[in-house]
Design an enzyme around this catalytic site. Structure first.
Site, mmCIF file in Angstrom:
data_model
loop_
_atom_site.group_PDB
_atom_site.id
_atom_site.type_symbol
_atom_site.label_atom_id
_atom_site.label_comp_id
_atom_site.label_asym_id
_atom_site.label_seq_id
_atom_site.Cartn_x
_atom_site.Cartn_y
_atom_site.Cartn_z
ATOM 1 N N SER A 180 1.440 -9.696 10.760
ATOM 2 C CA SER A 180 0.763 -8.707 9.927
ATOM 3 C C SER A 180 -0.743 -8.841 10.090
ATOM 4 O O SER A 180 -1.350 -9.808 9.632
ATOM 5 C CB SER A 180 1.150 -8.902 8.450
ATOM 6 O OG SER A 180 0.308 -8.149 7.609
ATOM 7 N N GLU A 189 0.192 -0.363 16.358
ATOM 8 C CA GLU A 189 -0.646 0.768 15.955
ATOM 9 C C GLU A 189 -1.617 1.147 17.066
ATOM 10 O O GLU A 189 -1.815 2.334 17.359
ATOM 11 C CB GLU A 189 -1.428 0.435 14.677
ATOM 12 C CG GLU A 189 -2.296 1.601 14.217
ATOM 13 C CD GLU A 189 -3.220 1.246 13.059
ATOM 14 O OE1 GLU A 189 -4.305 1.856 12.974
ATOM 15 O OE2 GLU A 189 -2.856 0.386 12.237
ATOM 16 N N CYS A 192 0.858 -1.180 0.000
ATOM 17 C CA CYS A 192 0.000 0.000 0.000
ATOM 18 C C CYS A 192 0.900 1.238 0.000
ATOM 19 O O CYS A 192 2.125 1.142 0.157
ATOM 20 C CB CYS A 192 -0.913 0.001 1.220
ATOM 21 S SG CYS A 192 -0.014 0.117 2.803
ATOM 22 N N HIS A 198 -1.093 -4.700 19.527
ATOM 23 C CA HIS A 198 -0.610 -4.266 18.211
ATOM 24 C C HIS A 198 0.021 -2.890 18.340
ATOM 25 O O HIS A 198 -0.491 -2.013 19.045
ATOM 26 C CB HIS A 198 -1.763 -4.244 17.207
ATOM 27 C CG HIS A 198 -1.318 -4.115 15.783
ATOM 28 N ND1 HIS A 198 -0.962 -2.899 15.230
ATOM 29 C CD2 HIS A 198 -1.169 -5.033 14.794
ATOM 30 C CE1 HIS A 198 -0.618 -3.084 13.961
ATOM 31 N NE2 HIS A 198 -0.739 -4.369 13.670
#
Length: 337
Positions: free
Chosen positions: A247, A151, A37, A149
């Protein structure tokens, strides 16, 4: 290794077409969009540019993106990956990964006089800004995401006193809010769209006044890759997703494939990890890759399948992505200098 230079297609790879694949016999359906991306491409190029401009070693906090091949290749070029900013020598250069970091991490870097390059994906930065906006307005913020995670840790760190993580259905039962008219949900960018909305529905049953984010938090690339897999999964006896176990968006593709009708689906980093037993009785193999996977790994897998008789490849296209992000301002400034 970046999408600008994805590597050489392996010798013997099958020809990819957009039509003309026979209904019967061995065939591969190749999802498009797949792979890198814009945020991943930007982050990987940022590290490559840092190596060019400053030389090795370049430190990176956490994995720049969640892909074994990318991380190992950069490590061979002189990148040192660390878990915490405190492991970086004072005054050294450190790159923050695409997943983003909390204000506390930025503050620690400043205290230790580290030179920083922030490679946080702009779409993750958007969610950070949403947290700040609603925290200032004294909202309770329900962040849908996976515990642990990177993020999620960075996003929640923007306003830890106002953010509650909602990962599982059980977490919904634990949520407590102060004012039912001031509660909003936000999400990690790499989740399954369907699973996220299921969690939102559960939260809204409990809090009817739950507000939606100003715009979609799940990134365009995550959504597009899931849509492409849904479009082909029902025709597939097996869907192979190229991506790493850490991922999130790659793991979601496996789940989406199974829910959309694929008989089986597996996540692999490399072609050699495919168990040939998975191919028994299989005619149609679906292939896709997570948003942090370079295209060369997909080509390796197609070549591996071609050697075993799956040499007819039909690309299933559901969207054409043309989004690109500018490099971090620290690198743009350094390049001009």
């Amino acid at each position: 290794m970046s999408s600008a230079s994805p590597g050489i297609t392996p010798a013997g790879s099958p020809t990819i077409t957009e039509s003309g694949v026979p209904a019967g016999g061995k065939r591969v359906l190749l999802a498009k969009p797949r792979g890198y991306c814009a945020g991943v491409d930007r982050a990987v190029i940022a590290v490559e540019k840092a190596l060019e401009l400053y030389g090795a070693p370049v430190y990176v906090r956490k994995e720049i993106v969640h892909n074994r091949h990318v991380v190992d290749t950069l490590r061979e070029r002189g990148v040192i990956f660390v878990d915490e900013t405190s492991e970086v020598p004072e005054g050294a250069l450190v790159v923050f990964s695409a997943h983003g970091v909390s204000p506390a991490v930025h503050a620690e870097a400043a205290e230790r006089n580290l030179r920083t390059i922030d490679a946080t994906c702009p779409l993750v930065t958007k969610v950070h800004k949403e947290v700040n906006r609603f925290a200032k307005d004294d909202y309770d913020i329900l962040l849908i995401g996976h515990e642990g995670h990177e993020e999620v840790e960075g996003t929640a760190g923007e306003a830890p006193d106002k953010v509650q993580l909602v990962d599982t259905a059980e977490d919904v039962d634990k949520v407590e809010i102060r004012d039912p008219s001031k509660v909003i949900w936000l999400s990690q960018t790499t989740l399954s769209v369907d699973e996220t909305m299921e969690r939102v529905d559960q939260l809204r049953d409990k809090f009817p006044g739950l507000a939606d984010p100003p715009s979609d938090d799940i990134c365009y690339a995550t959504t597009n890759r899931q849509v492409a897999v849904k479009a082909m999964a029902a025709e597939c006896d097996l869907v192979l997703v190229v991506g790493s176990q850490n991922s999130s968006n790659s793991k979601r593709l496996v789940e989406v494939a199974l829910k959309a009708g694929a008989r089986a689906s597996h996540l692999v980093d490399f072609a050699h990890e495919v168990d040939e037993a998975w191919l028994e009785g299989v005619e149609t193999v679906g292939v896709t890759s997570g948003a942090s996977v370079p295209e060369v790994l997909v080509m390796d897998l197609l070549a591996w399948l071609a050697e075993r008789g799956w040499d007819s490849v039909d690309e299933v296209t559901t969207a054409n992505e043309k989004i690109a992000f500018a490099l971090p301002h620290e690198l743009r400034k350094a390049a001009k200098a």
